[in-house]
Motif scaffolding. Structure first.
Motif, PDB file in Angstrom:
ATOM      1  N   SER A 219       0.832  -1.209   0.000  1.00  0.00           N
ATOM      2  CA  SER A 219       0.000   0.000   0.000  1.00  0.00           C
ATOM      3  C   SER A 219       0.865   1.256   0.000  1.00  0.00           C
ATOM      4  N   ARG A 220       2.164   1.093   0.323  1.00  0.00           N
ATOM      5  CA  ARG A 220       3.075   2.249   0.328  1.00  0.00           C
ATOM      6  C   ARG A 220       4.294   1.928  -0.557  1.00  0.00           C
ATOM      7  N   PRO A 221       4.078   1.925  -1.888  1.00  0.00           N
ATOM      8  CA  PRO A 221       5.136   1.470  -2.794  1.00  0.00           C
ATOM      9  C   PRO A 221       6.437   2.272  -2.673  1.00  0.00           C
ATOM     10  N   SER A 222       6.332   3.557  -2.377  1.00  0.00           N
ATOM     11  CA  SER A 222       7.554   4.383  -2.348  1.00  0.00           C
ATOM     12  C   SER A 222       8.500   3.950  -1.238  1.00  0.00           C
ATOM     13  N   GLU A 223       7.992   3.186  -0.256  1.00  0.00           N
ATOM     14  CA  GLU A 223       8.846   2.764   0.868  1.00  0.00           C
ATOM     15  C   GLU A 223       9.369   1.334   0.694  1.00  0.00           C
ATOM     16  N   LEU A 224       9.158   0.733  -0.470  1.00  0.00           N
ATOM     17  CA  LEU A 224       9.588  -0.659  -0.646  1.00  0.00           C
ATOM     18  C   LEU A 224      11.117  -0.767  -0.557  1.00  0.00           C
ATOM     19  N   PRO A 225      11.622  -1.805   0.094  1.00  0.00           N
ATOM     20  CA  PRO A 225      13.073  -1.964   0.280  1.00  0.00           C
ATOM     21  C   PRO A 225      13.724  -2.559  -0.977  1.00  0.00           C
TER      22      PRO A 225
ATOM     23  N   ALA B 108     -10.794 -10.320 -11.204  1.00  0.00           N
ATOM     24  CA  ALA B 108     -10.107 -10.212 -12.502  1.00  0.00           C
ATOM     25  C   ALA B 108      -9.669  -8.776 -12.744  1.00  0.00           C
ATOM     26  N   ALA B 109     -10.541  -7.824 -12.411  1.00  0.00           N
ATOM     27  CA  ALA B 109     -10.231  -6.405 -12.670  1.00  0.00           C
ATOM     28  C   ALA B 109      -9.008  -5.963 -11.883  1.00  0.00           C
ATOM     29  N   ARG B 110      -8.932  -6.343 -10.608  1.00  0.00           N
ATOM     30  CA  ARG B 110      -7.776  -5.954  -9.771  1.00  0.00           C
ATOM     31  C   ARG B 110      -6.477  -6.482 -10.382  1.00  0.00           C
ATOM     32  N   HIS B 111      -6.473  -7.739 -10.781  1.00  0.00           N
ATOM     33  CA  HIS B 111      -5.235  -8.322 -11.331  1.00  0.00           C
ATOM     34  C   HIS B 111      -4.918  -7.744 -12.711  1.00  0.00           C
ATOM     35  N   ALA B 112      -5.969  -7.474 -13.506  1.00  0.00           N
ATOM     36  CA  ALA B 112      -5.745  -6.907 -14.848  1.00  0.00           C
ATOM     37  C   ALA B 112      -5.094  -5.533 -14.755  1.00  0.00           C
ATOM     38  N   VAL B 113      -5.471  -4.750 -13.756  1.00  0.00           N
ATOM     39  CA  VAL B 113      -4.882  -3.414 -13.588  1.00  0.00           C
ATOM     40  C   VAL B 113      -3.384  -3.549 -13.280  1.00  0.00           C
ATOM     41  N   PHE B 114      -3.020  -4.498 -12.442  1.00  0.00           N
ATOM     42  CA  PHE B 114      -1.588  -4.726 -12.156  1.00  0.00           C
ATOM     43  C   PHE B 114      -0.859  -5.191 -13.421  1.00  0.00           C
ATOM     44  N   GLU B 115      -1.497  -6.098 -14.173  1.00  0.00           N
ATOM     45  CA  GLU B 115      -0.864  -6.565 -15.419  1.00  0.00           C
ATOM     46  C   GLU B 115      -0.633  -5.377 -16.372  1.00  0.00           C
ATOM     47  N   ASN B 116      -1.654  -4.539 -16.529  1.00  0.00           N
ATOM     48  CA  ASN B 116      -1.533  -3.389 -17.446  1.00  0.00           C
ATOM     49  C   ASN B 116      -0.424  -2.455 -16.996  1.00  0.00           C
ATOM     50  N   ALA B 117      -0.344  -2.218 -15.688  1.00  0.00           N
ATOM     51  CA  ALA B 117       0.692  -1.314 -15.169  1.00  0.00           C
ATOM     52  C   ALA B 117       2.082  -1.861 -15.494  1.00  0.00           C
ATOM     53  N   LEU B 118       2.255  -3.162 -15.353  1.00  0.00           N
ATOM     54  CA  LEU B 118       3.576  -3.747 -15.641  1.00  0.00           C
ATOM     55  C   LEU B 118       3.865  -3.718 -17.141  1.00  0.00           C
ATOM     56  N   GLU B 119       2.836  -3.967 -17.956  1.00  0.00           N
ATOM     57  CA  GLU B 119       3.036  -3.943 -19.418  1.00  0.00           C
ATOM     58  C   GLU B 119       3.517  -2.571 -19.889  1.00  0.00           C
ATOM     59  N   ARG B 120       3.056  -1.521 -19.206  1.00  0.00           N
ATOM     60  CA  ARG B 120       3.422  -0.157 -19.623  1.00  0.00           C
ATOM     61  C   ARG B 120       4.711   0.346 -18.990  1.00  0.00           C
TER      62      ARG B 120
ATOM     63  N   GLU C 244      -3.175  -0.521  -3.321  1.00  0.00           N
ATOM     64  CA  GLU C 244      -4.117   0.200  -4.194  1.00  0.00           C
ATOM     65  C   GLU C 244      -3.416   1.039  -5.253  1.00  0.00           C
ATOM     66  N   HIS C 245      -2.097   0.815  -5.463  1.00  0.00           N
ATOM     67  CA  HIS C 245      -1.350   1.709  -6.349  1.00  0.00           C
ATOM     68  C   HIS C 245      -0.551   0.933  -7.392  1.00  0.00           C
ATOM     69  N   PRO C 246      -1.215   0.207  -8.289  1.00  0.00           N
ATOM     70  CA  PRO C 246      -0.466  -0.618  -9.239  1.00  0.00           C
ATOM     71  C   PRO C 246       0.507   0.172 -10.119  1.00  0.00           C
ATOM     72  N   HIS C 247       0.077   1.346 -10.621  1.00  0.00           N
ATOM     73  CA  HIS C 247       0.943   2.102 -11.532  1.00  0.00           C
ATOM     74  C   HIS C 247       2.139   2.677 -10.789  1.00  0.00           C
ATOM     75  N   GLU C 248       1.899   3.193  -9.583  1.00  0.00           N
ATOM     76  CA  GLU C 248       3.009   3.721  -8.786  1.00  0.00           C
ATOM     77  C   GLU C 248       3.969   2.584  -8.423  1.00  0.00           C
ATOM     78  N   THR C 249       3.425   1.424  -8.091  1.00  0.00           N
ATOM     79  CA  THR C 249       4.271   0.278  -7.746  1.00  0.00           C
ATOM     80  C   THR C 249       5.196  -0.062  -8.913  1.00  0.00           C
ATOM     81  N   ALA C 250       4.631  -0.164 -10.119  1.00  0.00           N
ATOM     82  CA  ALA C 250       5.441  -0.513 -11.296  1.00  0.00           C
ATOM     83  C   ALA C 250       6.519   0.559 -11.538  1.00  0.00           C
ATOM     84  N   GLN C 251       6.124   1.818 -11.383  1.00  0.00           N
ATOM     85  CA  GLN C 251       7.068   2.928 -11.612  1.00  0.00           C
ATOM     86  C   GLN C 251       8.206   2.896 -10.598  1.00  0.00           C
ATOM     87  N   VAL C 252       7.860   2.677  -9.340  1.00  0.00           N
ATOM     88  CA  VAL C 252       8.872   2.625  -8.267  1.00  0.00           C
ATOM     89  C   VAL C 252       9.865   1.494  -8.551  1.00  0.00           C
ATOM     90  N   LEU C 253       9.364   0.350  -8.982  1.00  0.00           N
ATOM     91  CA  LEU C 253      10.254  -0.788  -9.272  1.00  0.00           C
ATOM     92  C   LEU C 253      11.199  -0.431 -10.428  1.00  0.00           C
TER      93      LEU C 253
END
Ligand SMILES: NC(=O)c1ccc[n+]([C@@H]2O[C@H](COP(=O)([O-])OP(=O)(O)OC[C@H]3O[C@@H](n4cnc5c(N)ncnc54)[C@H](OP(=O)(O)O)[C@@H]3O)[C@@H](O)[C@H]2O)c1
Length: 276
Positions: A50-56, A107-119, A70-79
């Motif tokens: 829930s706090r992607p910017s603090e991931l180790p 399905a929608a929750r997982h699809a959003v994460f998939e889309n974020a990683l694809e981009r 709740e932040h798939p796009h931010e998570t992908a960007q941070v990684l």
């Protein structure tokens, strides 16, 4: 270094074991390090998706990722910004590629994460498992207490997969670049109904167990205490749709790992103690 999120989870624990066997350095993410009970060789770190910017992410080249927070796009960007190159996402077989409108909230929750990683520009692999064999543990209290399991949709079909098989594919995807860009539909070796699953558990226990069908409405309220209403609806709807519909069985576990997937009967025998 590989970051394993969901390391305390049903698949994640096996991912940790599999990566250790491969001699990999592992950092495990959990919201509760004190209760994690992970092998001593693992670096256990507090964190929350829930706090992607603090991931180790210091020194991390690959991530086994749960579709949590709740932040798939931010998570992908941070990684991507941290220099991670490879992400293996635990998604679900519920995700559809042929429509913009996913069939339900899961399905929608997982699809959003998939889309974020694809981009994101990251190298990714999506694991899309069918029902986990471990879902049958939800019946354990009833089986411990008596010979009847009361649940809805006993005639719903799935191709239940042992969590260790999902993890074995995850390990290969984290280590083998040939799996980059793959969307892997993962199933156990056979399709069966929930009634059939109960029969396997009964055989392992040497008991007569009976499935008693109850209406979905009877469990909806109980489930709503543990999960948001739209997730409960998605779970019950997908079971309703699986009634009378044998699930597709794939050979992906064998193709990726070189060994056959565990049967549901083998899963039940391994977990016999949980039902006694
Ligand atoms: N069950 C099935 O049949 C099935 C089928 C296909 C796909 N899936 C998918 O597989 C995934 C795992 O499902 P599961 O029910 O088996 O759960 P699980 O893996 O047993 O448990 C959830 C894991 O996620 C971690 N987690 C939860 N929220 C988190 C957060 N905000 N930040 C970091 N970590 C968090 C927990 O870690 P800590 O508590 O240690 O922090 C725990 O390790 C889900 O995405 C699910 O949709 C499940």
């Amino acid at each position: 270094m590989i970051l394993v999120t969901g390391a305390t989870g049903s698949v994640g624990r096996h991912v940790v074991d599999g990566l250790l066997k491969e001699g990999q350095m592992i950092r495990a993410l959990t919201r509760n390090p004190a209760g994690a009970q992970l092998p001593a060789a693992v670096e256990v770190v507090a964190g929350d998706l829930s706090r992607p910017s603090e991931l180790p992410l210091d020194g991390v080249r690959a991530v086994y990722l749960m579709a949590m927070g709740e932040h798939p796009h931010e998570t992908a960007q941070v990684l991507a910004d941290a220099g991670v190159t490879t992400v293996v996402l635990l998604s679900t077989s519920e995700v559809r590629d042929d429509t913009e409108h996913q069939p339900g909230a899961i399905a929608a929750r997982h699809a959003v994460f998939e889309n974020a990683l694809e981009r994101s520009g990251l190298l990714w692999t999506f694991l899309r498992p069918n029902e986990f064999a471990g879902n049958a543990l939800q019946w354990a209290p009833q089986i411990q207490a008596g010979d009847v399991v009361r649940a809805p949709y006993g005639d719903a079909w799935s191709a239940p997969i042992h969590e260790r098989d999902v993890a074995a594919v995850a390990v290969r995807a984290l280590l083998d670049e040939r799996l980059h860009g793959a969307k892997l539909l993962l199933t156990g070796p056979e399709t069966m109904t929930h009634r059939d699953q109960l029969h396997h558990i009964a055989t392992v226990l040497g008991r007569q167990l009976r499935f008693e069908e109850i209406p979905a409405a009877a469990v909806r309220e109980k489930m709503a205490a543990y999960a948001p209403a739209e997730i409960v609806d998605a779970l019950l709807n997908s079971l309703a749709e699986a009634v009378g519909e044998p699930a597709t069985v794939t050979t992906t576990v064998y193709d990726v790992t070189g060994r056959r997937p565990f049967t549901f009967h083998e899963w039940a025998a391994e977990h016999e103690g949980s039902f006694r």
